[in-house]
Design a protein around this motif. Sequence first.
Motif, short mmCIF file in Angstrom:
data_model
loop_
_atom_site.label_atom_id
_atom_site.label_comp_id
_atom_site.label_asym_id
_atom_site.label_seq_id
_atom_site.Cartn_x
_atom_site.Cartn_y
_atom_site.Cartn_z
N THR A 170 0.81 -1.22 0.00
CA THR A 170 0.00 0.00 0.00
C THR A 170 0.84 1.27 0.00
O THR A 170 0.62 2.17 -0.82
CB THR A 170 -0.94 0.00 1.21
OG1 THR A 170 -1.76 -1.18 1.16
CG2 THR A 170 -1.83 1.23 1.22
N ALA A 295 -15.44 -1.80 12.48
CA ALA A 295 -14.13 -2.12 11.90
C ALA A 295 -13.29 -0.87 11.94
O ALA A 295 -13.55 0.09 11.19
CB ALA A 295 -14.29 -2.64 10.47
N TYR A 296 -12.30 -0.86 12.82
CA TYR A 296 -11.47 0.33 13.04
C TYR A 296 -10.31 0.35 12.05
O TYR A 296 -9.57 -0.62 11.92
CB TYR A 296 -10.95 0.32 14.48
CG TYR A 296 -10.08 1.50 14.83
CD1 TYR A 296 -10.65 2.76 15.03
CD2 TYR A 296 -8.71 1.36 14.99
CE1 TYR A 296 -9.86 3.85 15.36
CE2 TYR A 296 -7.91 2.44 15.34
CZ TYR A 296 -8.49 3.69 15.52
OH TYR A 296 -7.71 4.76 15.84
N HIS A 297 -10.16 1.46 11.30
CA HIS A 297 -9.11 1.57 10.29
C HIS A 297 -8.09 2.65 10.61
O HIS A 297 -7.30 3.03 9.75
CB HIS A 297 -9.73 1.86 8.91
CG HIS A 297 -10.66 0.81 8.45
ND1 HIS A 297 -11.73 1.06 7.61
CD2 HIS A 297 -10.72 -0.52 8.72
CE1 HIS A 297 -12.39 -0.06 7.36
NE2 HIS A 297 -11.80 -1.03 8.04
N GLY A 298 -8.12 3.18 11.82
CA GLY A 298 -7.20 4.27 12.17
C GLY A 298 -7.89 5.61 11.96
O GLY A 298 -8.61 6.10 12.84
N ASP A 300 -10.39 6.34 10.12
CA ASP A 300 -11.84 6.19 10.12
C ASP A 300 -12.23 4.79 10.56
O ASP A 300 -11.38 3.94 10.81
CB ASP A 300 -12.44 6.53 8.75
CG ASP A 300 -11.91 5.62 7.64
OD1 ASP A 300 -11.47 4.48 7.93
OD2 ASP A 300 -11.96 6.01 6.46
N ALA A 301 -13.53 4.59 10.67
CA ALA A 301 -14.06 3.28 11.08
C ALA A 301 -15.35 3.03 10.32
O ALA A 301 -16.10 3.95 10.01
CB ALA A 301 -14.32 3.25 12.59
N MET A 302 -15.57 1.76 9.97
CA MET A 302 -16.81 1.34 9.32
C MET A 302 -17.72 0.73 10.38
O MET A 302 -17.35 -0.26 11.04
CB MET A 302 -16.53 0.35 8.20
CG MET A 302 -15.69 0.92 7.06
SD MET A 302 -16.54 2.20 6.12
CE MET A 302 -17.55 1.20 5.05
N ARG A 317 -19.50 5.37 7.69
CA ARG A 317 -18.07 5.64 7.82
C ARG A 317 -17.91 6.89 8.69
O ARG A 317 -18.40 7.96 8.33
CB ARG A 317 -17.41 5.85 6.46
CG ARG A 317 -15.91 6.15 6.56
CD ARG A 317 -15.24 6.35 5.21
NE ARG A 317 -15.09 5.11 4.49
CZ ARG A 317 -15.72 4.82 3.37
NH1 ARG A 317 -16.57 5.68 2.83
NH2 ARG A 317 -15.52 3.67 2.75
N GLY A 320 -12.31 7.67 13.10
CA GLY A 320 -11.96 6.59 14.00
C GLY A 320 -12.12 6.94 15.46
O GLY A 320 -12.57 6.13 16.27
#
Length: 347
Positions: A170, A295-298, A300-302, A317, A320
Amino acid sequence: MTAAGITISDLTFGYGGPPVLDRVSLQVRPGGTTAVLGPSGSGKTTLLRALAGFVRPTQGRIEIGGRILTDAQLLVAPERRGIGYVRQDGALFPHLDVTGNILFGLPRAERRRTSQVGALLELVGLSPSLARRRPDELSGGQQQRVALARALAREPAVVLLDEPFSSLDTALRAATREATLNALAERGATTVLVTHDQVEALSFADQVAVMFDGRFAQIGSPSEVYDAPATPQVGAFLGDTMLLPGLAYGRVADCDLGKLDLAEPATGSVLVMIRPEQVVLEAPSGLTARVVSVAYHGPDAMVRLDLTGTTTRLVARVPGRDAPHPGDLVGVAVPSQVRSFPQPRTA
C-alpha cells in the motif's frame, strides 16, 4: 514531445466467442490522463493492447494525434506508433543493469548516450546512483519506476500503463503512483491507465472510464462517476453503497431512513443509493439504530448498524476517534443529497 489526443471509435474485438470489446468509443484529450476501470475480464487490458497495436480489432478505428493507426484497412506496427507501454511486472531484462534497461528501446546509435539516464531516473524520482544496479537489486517500486523511465526514454506522445502498481504494497503503491504521475505530467504525455483499483483510478486520472463486459458503462471526471454514477452497478464498483427501496416524488424520496433529498428529481418506485460517508451518527433521537460491529481503520471506522423497527442494515463511515461500540444505540441521519435509480420491475 507534443502531446497527442486519442480517439477510439466503435472498437470491437473477440477471440471467437462473445466480443471482448463491444463497440467501444473513448476520447482522451492531449496531455490528459484517463483511467480505464473495471473488474477482471471486462476487456481493459485488451483495449490497451489494441491501442498499442498488439492485437487487430475486427472493426473500429484508433487515432492518435489525428493519425489513423487502426481501421478496416490499416494496422500500424507497435514500434511505429509513438507509444510507451509499461506492463504490470515492469518486464525489465534481468541480465541488464538499469542503464541498459532504460536505453534498450532506443535506436542502436542512441544507446551510447548514457548521460540521459541520470536525468530520466531523477524524472521518475530515483537517484542516478542506481544506474548500474541490476533489477534484482531494486525494490518493486524502483523496478516499476525504471520501467517507466524506459518507456519515457523514447519521448512517446502516449504512455499506456497496464496495472503497473498492483503488485506493490500500500505505502509503496502510493509513492510510486505519485512519482509516475509527476513524471508523466512533466513530460506532458497523454496517459491511459488500466486498473481494477477504484482509489487508484479516482486519484490518478482526470477522466475515468468504467468498463463492464467489454463496454463502457460511464465516462466522466472522477467526481462525476463517484458522486453521480449512471447505474447502481457503477456506483457499487466505485465504493461501498446501500440501496434502499423508496418512493420518489420530485426532489424527495421516502424510504426507511425517512424523507431524503434527491440530487435529481424522480417519480415512482426507486432504489435510493447511500454511501457510508453520507450516514451521520448522532444522539439517539428520532431514527435510531443498534451498532452491530465496528471495523477500526485508524483515521476512520466502518460501523454496521441495524435500523430500529426494520430489517435494514446500514453502514456508516465515521472518524476513528468517534466510533461507537457494538451494542450502542445511536441516532442516524442522512443530511446530504442522495442519488436514486428506477426500481427494476419484477416479472
